[in-house]
Scaffold this motif. Structure first.
Motif, short mmCIF file in Angstrom:
data_model
loop_
_atom_site.label_atom_id
_atom_site.label_comp_id
_atom_site.label_asym_id
_atom_site.label_seq_id
_atom_site.Cartn_x
_atom_site.Cartn_y
_atom_site.Cartn_z
N ASP A 94 -9.72 -46.76 14.27
CA ASP A 94 -10.21 -45.93 13.12
C ASP A 94 -11.13 -44.82 13.66
O ASP A 94 -11.07 -43.54 13.18
CB ASP A 94 -11.13 -46.71 12.33
CG ASP A 94 -11.47 -46.25 10.83
OD1 ASP A 94 -10.73 -45.45 10.36
OD2 ASP A 94 -12.72 -46.44 10.65
N LEU A 95 -11.89 -45.25 14.77
CA LEU A 95 -12.73 -44.12 15.34
C LEU A 95 -11.93 -42.75 15.99
O LEU A 95 -12.28 -41.62 15.55
CB LEU A 95 -13.63 -44.65 16.38
CG LEU A 95 -14.62 -43.57 17.12
CD1 LEU A 95 -15.56 -42.75 16.19
CD2 LEU A 95 -15.62 -44.15 18.07
N LEU A 96 -10.88 -43.36 16.57
CA LEU A 96 -10.13 -42.19 17.20
C LEU A 96 -9.51 -41.26 15.99
O LEU A 96 -9.38 -40.09 16.14
CB LEU A 96 -9.03 -42.84 18.15
CG LEU A 96 -9.51 -43.42 19.32
CD1 LEU A 96 -8.44 -43.97 20.35
CD2 LEU A 96 -10.23 -42.41 20.22
N ALA A 97 -9.03 -41.95 15.00
CA ALA A 97 -8.38 -40.96 13.85
C ALA A 97 -9.44 -40.21 13.44
O ALA A 97 -9.17 -39.21 12.97
CB ALA A 97 -7.79 -42.20 12.68
N GLU B 249 -9.31 -36.32 12.98
CA GLU B 249 -9.54 -35.82 11.58
C GLU B 249 -10.61 -34.64 11.89
O GLU B 249 -10.46 -33.55 11.12
CB GLU B 249 -9.89 -36.59 10.75
CG GLU B 249 -10.23 -36.18 9.42
CD GLU B 249 -11.06 -37.47 8.38
OE1 GLU B 249 -11.49 -36.67 7.40
OE2 GLU B 249 -10.56 -38.41 8.63
N ALA B 250 -11.69 -34.65 12.74
CA ALA B 250 -12.54 -33.79 12.75
C ALA B 250 -12.09 -32.58 13.50
O ALA B 250 -12.42 -31.45 13.16
CB ALA B 250 -13.71 -34.37 13.71
N ILE B 251 -11.31 -32.78 14.45
CA ILE B 251 -10.91 -31.59 15.41
C ILE B 251 -9.42 -30.86 14.99
O ILE B 251 -9.05 -29.95 15.50
CB ILE B 251 -10.99 -31.91 16.81
CG1 ILE B 251 -10.11 -33.00 16.86
CG2 ILE B 251 -12.31 -32.30 17.21
CD1 ILE B 251 -10.05 -33.00 18.52
N ASP B 252 -8.65 -31.59 14.08
CA ASP B 252 -7.40 -31.09 13.84
C ASP B 252 -7.28 -30.14 12.53
O ASP B 252 -6.66 -30.73 11.54
CB ASP B 252 -6.51 -32.36 13.69
CG ASP B 252 -5.00 -32.19 13.63
OD1 ASP B 252 -4.73 -31.10 14.05
OD2 ASP B 252 -4.27 -32.78 13.24
#
Length: 109
Positions: free
Chosen positions: A10-13, A17-20
């Motif tokens: 979830d953190l990686l997602a 989400e933040a950078i994509d």
């Protein structure tokens, strides 16, 4: 990557989400895109630092929630994405119409 816990995934997602961010359709949208990307990347960095640095052990779940709260403060708006422009062109709009920001309050871009 199936050995990752659901909280780490979830953190990686959330970081993705933040950078994509979608690419802007025009150079005029690049400034807004870059400003949003910088702000969102800063919050992703903070979330990762909180997890990796010595400090309170809040865990990946807390950091994912923190990051998503910060991302909500920096929504991807204020520019026309390449995908949005292409969709508008397919609907028969001119290039100028396709890359124009909608009037305030008429679209969530």
């Amino acid at each position: 990557m199936s050995d990752l816990t659901p909280e780490v995934r979830d953190l990686l997602a959330a970081v993705l989400e933040a950078i994509d961010l979608p690419h802007p359709a025009t150079a005029a949208g690049a400034e807004t895109h870059d400003r949003l990307l910088a702000a969102r990347a800063m919050h992703a960095r903070i979330a990762l630092r909180n997890l990796l640095d010595d400090g309170p052990d809040l865990g990946p779940g807390w950091n994912a929630r923190y990051l998503r709260e910060r991302l909500a403060q920096h929504p991807v708006t204020g520019y026309v994405t390449a995908e949005q422009a292409n969709a508008a062109l397919e609907q028969g709009k001119t290039w100028s119409e396709a890359v124009a920001l909608p009037a305030e309050g008429t679209d969530a871009r």
